[in-house]
Design an enzyme around this catalytic site. Structure first.
Site, short mmCIF file in Angstrom:
data_model
loop_
_atom_site.label_atom_id
_atom_site.label_comp_id
_atom_site.label_asym_id
_atom_site.label_seq_id
_atom_site.Cartn_x
_atom_site.Cartn_y
_atom_site.Cartn_z
N CYS A 102 -48.23 -25.38 23.88
CA CYS A 102 -48.11 -24.20 24.86
C CYS A 102 -47.29 -23.02 24.10
O CYS A 102 -47.83 -21.88 24.28
CB CYS A 102 -47.84 -24.71 26.19
N ASP A 112 -8.04 -18.23 7.00
CA ASP A 112 -7.12 -17.39 6.95
C ASP A 112 -5.50 -17.93 7.04
O ASP A 112 -5.52 -18.75 8.02
CB ASP A 112 -7.39 -16.11 7.63
N ASP A 143 -8.96 -14.43 12.05
CA ASP A 143 -8.75 -14.07 13.59
C ASP A 143 -9.95 -13.26 14.24
O ASP A 143 -9.73 -12.76 15.34
CB ASP A 143 -7.36 -13.33 13.69
P1 ADP Z 1 -3.01 -11.09 6.19
O1 ADP Z 1 -3.59 -11.20 7.39
O2 ADP Z 1 -2.98 -12.35 5.36
O3 ADP Z 1 -1.34 -10.58 6.69
P2 ADP Z 1 -3.18 -8.38 5.83
O4 ADP Z 1 -4.14 -7.43 4.73
O5 ADP Z 1 -3.10 -7.84 6.86
O6 ADP Z 1 -3.25 -9.80 5.35
O7 ADP Z 1 -1.59 -8.03 5.03
C1 ADP Z 1 -1.49 -8.29 3.66
C2 ADP Z 1 0.30 -7.88 3.39
O8 ADP Z 1 0.52 -6.71 3.72
C3 ADP Z 1 0.81 -8.91 4.64
O9 ADP Z 1 1.12 -10.29 4.05
C4 ADP Z 1 2.36 -8.12 4.56
O10 ADP Z 1 2.92 -8.48 3.16
C5 ADP Z 1 1.77 -6.87 4.22
N1 ADP Z 1 1.73 -5.88 5.51
C6 ADP Z 1 0.52 -5.76 6.23
N2 ADP Z 1 1.07 -4.96 7.45
C7 ADP Z 1 2.28 -4.89 7.36
C8 ADP Z 1 3.29 -4.29 8.38
N3 ADP Z 1 2.77 -3.80 9.41
N4 ADP Z 1 4.50 -4.73 8.18
C9 ADP Z 1 5.02 -5.28 6.87
N5 ADP Z 1 3.98 -5.75 6.09
C10 ADP Z 1 2.74 -5.62 6.31
MG MG Z 2 -4.71 -11.50 8.93
#
Ligand code: ADP
Ligand code: MG
Length: 764
Positions: free
Chosen positions: A17, A455, A652
């Site tokens: 069908c 991640d 996430d």
């Molecule tokens: P992940 O999700 O693996 O942490 P991101 O791209 O979000 O990857 O961040 C990469 C890196 O940049 C982090 O591991 C950290 O060292 C630095 N970083 C990112 N955002 C921040 C923040 N708000 N304050 C301090 N360090 C940061």
């Molecule tokens: Mg992350």
């Protein structure tokens, strides 16, 4: 405008069908695409509303015995469309139950007749070999006048759909399963009736003793029994969605003009203050603003332990409050709630087609005409080759048995049910465990994936890091460092930011005002406080600023899995803090089990190499990609895919969205209400990483169920059709009785549905 819409279909009896409906609708001008799922009995149609309409579809379908369920929406909170859909599903479930009840009554009415005719047939056969007392002549005559009456009765009661099947075949040229069974059973009846009526005239030419009323009786009864059992178990495959729909709340207690007032849930608006008493259900999504309690979220996340909710905590519609009392502010209502999203997703996933189904669809679209052809060939073959051996009478008898046997044993239904029923049960089981599957293809791909990429932050680790150490360098003290850092981080959503801000709050350190704030992707952030521009983040920021710094001095901490956050102004490094993100306790076991399931587990992280490697080692990850910039996460996955891997990526779902989209299967860890359900193929609710194992197992169990179903359905037809056609007769003397063929055909669909239901009971 083209809008894809899902309609419930009435009158569907088998997968043949589905292909008739698809082809009929596709031919209508203005229809873009149509996909009919015979598991859910839904049609997904995309069409141009200016050129055609659902009413037009029904005009074409109704003569063929089908119709789309069209409802008038009364706009209830949800968009009209969604509401109409839910209404339709509900109504048709009630109708379906009524239909099943009617089927049951029909079966109960005819089974005794089938029983009597089997008894007579048995007595006749055993009597002939003197195994029982042979029938007296009177008895014989009595019964043999009874059987045509039974057959006639059955044909015009439960046989009606099959007679209609024949009618439509000759009227519209459309043959389905009913046509096959109808042709088989009426041919048996008409042939027998001619023998009865013209018995003396035909006696010299044909074997008038062999009549096939019992075939008509038994086949139709068994087919009716099979259809009933099939429908009864099939409705059980869809109970997950019923349960989810049942979680929706009808009324809510809100504060209006300073007073408590009970209103229809559709009248709750975003911003309303909702009052929750002990034991009541949460009506919409929101944020706690007063009081606290524990909430049972098991219906959404599958986690049995109630979750504590304090001020600012997210609550989700459909979950149940335990003993506390609290107020919350409604943030998401109607079709925006997590529950509505889940319902929509489960519905769509259950109605979607797995790639493995494509071959079956092709086969079932030609199945009926091919079987009809084979039956005619068998008939012709027996007549042509049989006459010289058995005489015309004998040969015609064999020809009829083969013709009818093929028509009634052939069953595309079992084939057609194999995939969708398993998908419906699998997807539903997932939803119960807090594993949301977007579509059938996702389940199939996850099963095939050889690499699971995770991640780090928020997936392997809790994503709630804590500040463990502060190091002031240069002329600022620790308090200054924290104050500046916390001010910068107060603008960021990164888990690291939260750790620093929380620490500052705990120590009562002020957060100042900031200007020119900017995120530096994958590195950190910057902003101006007072007149000074500050930078915070990882080593990349420091090297971008051309500040010389020896990374080895961080090693002691990073090798223990701690993440350094460096604070600098344009020229100098001012201080370093370390944050540690605890590993989720279930992560180690999860990776171990994934290895057992033959999956490689790799980890991606933007974090420091030492930190990431430390964590990977503890958890047992096979390979780490650390210090990866967000865009490179996607490229790493692309690279792995180019090398022939099938990659499932777990993240996430918020900042990993591009990587999730690139992966063959994107799996999002959802916590609370902020889940990016639509962007991921699979969403694991509740943030528990061990659900990953469950998802993989679910895909495995479901795919295994599908494969078993397909295998048996194919084998059944491959063996059944030639057996019924008498191909094995010349060598082994095997020729299936058409009555037995009817029984086998009825049971084949039932067994497929039952096998799919077994998925429900499997442990994940
Ligand atoms: P992940 O999700 O693996 O942490 P991101 O791209 O979000 O990857 O961040 C990469 C890196 O940049 C982090 O591991 C950290 O060292 C630095 N970083 C990112 N955002 C921040 C923040 N708000 N304050 C301090 N360090 C940061
Ligand atoms: Mg992350």
């Amino acid at each position: 405008m083209n809008i894809p819409n899902i309609y419930k279909i009435k009158g569907m009896r088998c997968v043949s069908c589905a292909s008739i409906i698809e082809r009929t609708i596709k031919k209508i001008d203005g229809v873009e695409s149509v996909s009919v799922n015979n598991g859910t009995e839904n049609a997904k149609i995309s069409f141009n509303t200016e050129k055609t309409s659902p009413e037009m579809f029904n005009q074409k379908l109704e003569p063929l015995g089908y119709s789309l369920v069209l409802q008038t929406a009364e706009g209830m909170g949800m968009t009209e469309n969604e509401h109409a859909k839910h209404l339709g599903l509900h109504q048709s479930k009630k109708e379906k139950l009524k239909e099943i009840n009617e089927m049951k009554n029909g079966v109960l009415g005819v089974l005794p007749l089938a029983g009597i005719s089997i008894f007579i047939k048995g007595w006749e056969i055993f009597g002939k070999y003197n195994l029982v007392v042979p029938m007296s002549d009177t008895m014989y005559r009595f019964f043999h006048h009874l059987l045509p009456l039974f057959a006639m009765y059955i044909l015009i009661t439960i046989g009606k759909p099959y007679l209609l099947g024949i009618y439509r075949f000759f009227r519209h040229g459309k043959a389905n399963m009913d046509t096959l069974i109808g042709l088989g059973t009426t041919v048996a009846f008409v042939y027998s009736f001619i023998l009865s009526a013209f018995d003396p005239v035909l006696a010299p030419y044909l074997n008038v003793d062999y009549k096939y009323y019992d075939v008509t009786i038994v086949v139709l009864s068994f087919v009716a029994l099979g259809k009933y059992l099939e429908a009864k178990s099939k409705i059980k495959t869809g109970d997950a969605i019923e349960k989810l729909l049942g979680l929706q709340v009808k009324t809510a207690l809100v504060i209006r003009n300073g007073k408590e007032e009970e209103v229809n849930v559709n009248q709750v608006v975003s911003g309303d203050v909702v009052i929750i008493k002990p034991g009541s259900k949460i009506p919409v999504d929101g944020e706690v603003i007063e009081g606290k309690s524990f909430i049972d979220e098991s219906m959404i996340t599958g986690e049995p332990i109630p979750v504590e909710k304090n001020i600012d905590a997210q609550v989700v519609a459909g979950t149940i409050n335990t003993t506390g009392t609290f107020n919350f502010r409604a943030t998401k209502i109607g079709s925006e709630t997590l529950l509505s999203h889940i319902i929509k997703m489960v519905e769509e996933a259950q109605g979607s087609k797995a790639p493995i189904q494509a071959l079956v669809d092709k086969i079932s679209s030609v199945f009926v005409p091919v079987v009809l052809g084979l039956a005619i060939i068998a008939f012709g073959g027996w007549l042509y080759f049989g006459v010289s051996i058995f005489g015309l009478g004998g040969a015609l008898g064999f020809a009829i048995v083969a013709f009818v046997g093929i028509l009634v044993i052939a069953c595309p239904c079992a084939l057609g049910l194999a995939t969708p029923t398993a998908i419906i049960v699998g997807v539903g089981k997932g939803a119960k465990e807090g594993i949301l599957v977007k579509d059938a293809a996702t389940l199939e791909t996850l099963y095939k994936a050889n690499i699971i990429m995770v991640d780090k932050t928020g997936t392997i680790t809790k994503g709630k890091p804590e500040l463990t150490k502060v190091q002031a360098l240069g002329n600022k003290n620790e308090k200054d460092i924290i104050s500046i850092l916390a001010t910068l981080e107060s603008k960021s959503e990164h888990p690291i930011a939260q750790a620093i801000v929380n620490y500052a709050k705990e120590k009562n350190i002020d957060i100042k005002s900031i200007s020119n704030f900017e995120i530096i992707k994958g590195k950190g952030l910057k902003g101006t406080i007072g007149d000074t521009e500050y930078f915070a983040g990882n080593l990349k920021i420091i090297s971008d600023l051309n500040i010389s710094y020896n990374p080895e001095s961080l090693e002691q901490e990073t090798k223990q899995g701690k993440t350094p956050v460096l604070l600098a102004d344009k020229n100098t490094l001012l201080g370093i803090v370390f944050v540690a993100d605890p590993i989720k306790p279930e992560a180690i076991e999860t990776v171990k089990t994934l290895h057992k399931l033959q999956k490689k587990v790799l980890m991606l992280s933007g974090d420091n190499k030492n930190t990431a490697e430390y964590i990977a080692k503890i958890v047992g990850i096979d390979k780490v990609f650390a210090e990866v910039m967000p865009d490179d996460k996607l490229n790493i996955i692309k690279d792995l895919q180019m090398k022939g891997n099938i990659v499932a990526m777990v993240g996430d779902g918020v900042n990993d969205a591009p990587a999730l989209a690139q992966a063959n299967v994107g799996i999002a860890m959802g916590t609370g209400t902020d889940v990016a359900i639509e962007s991921a193929g699979i969403t694991l609710l509740g943030g528990d990483i061990s659900k990953l194992v469950k998802a993989v197992k679910l895909s495995k169990i479901t795919m295994r169920g599908i494969k078993q179903n397909l295998f048996w359905a194919f084998i059944y037809n491959i063996v059944g059709i030639p057996l019924a056609g008498g191909v094995f007769y010349p060598v082994f003397g095997w020729l299936l009785s058409p009555a037995f063929a009817g029984f086998a055909m009825a049971m084949s669909s039932v067994s497929v549905v039952l096998n799919s239901l077994r998925i429900k009971a499997k442990k994940l």
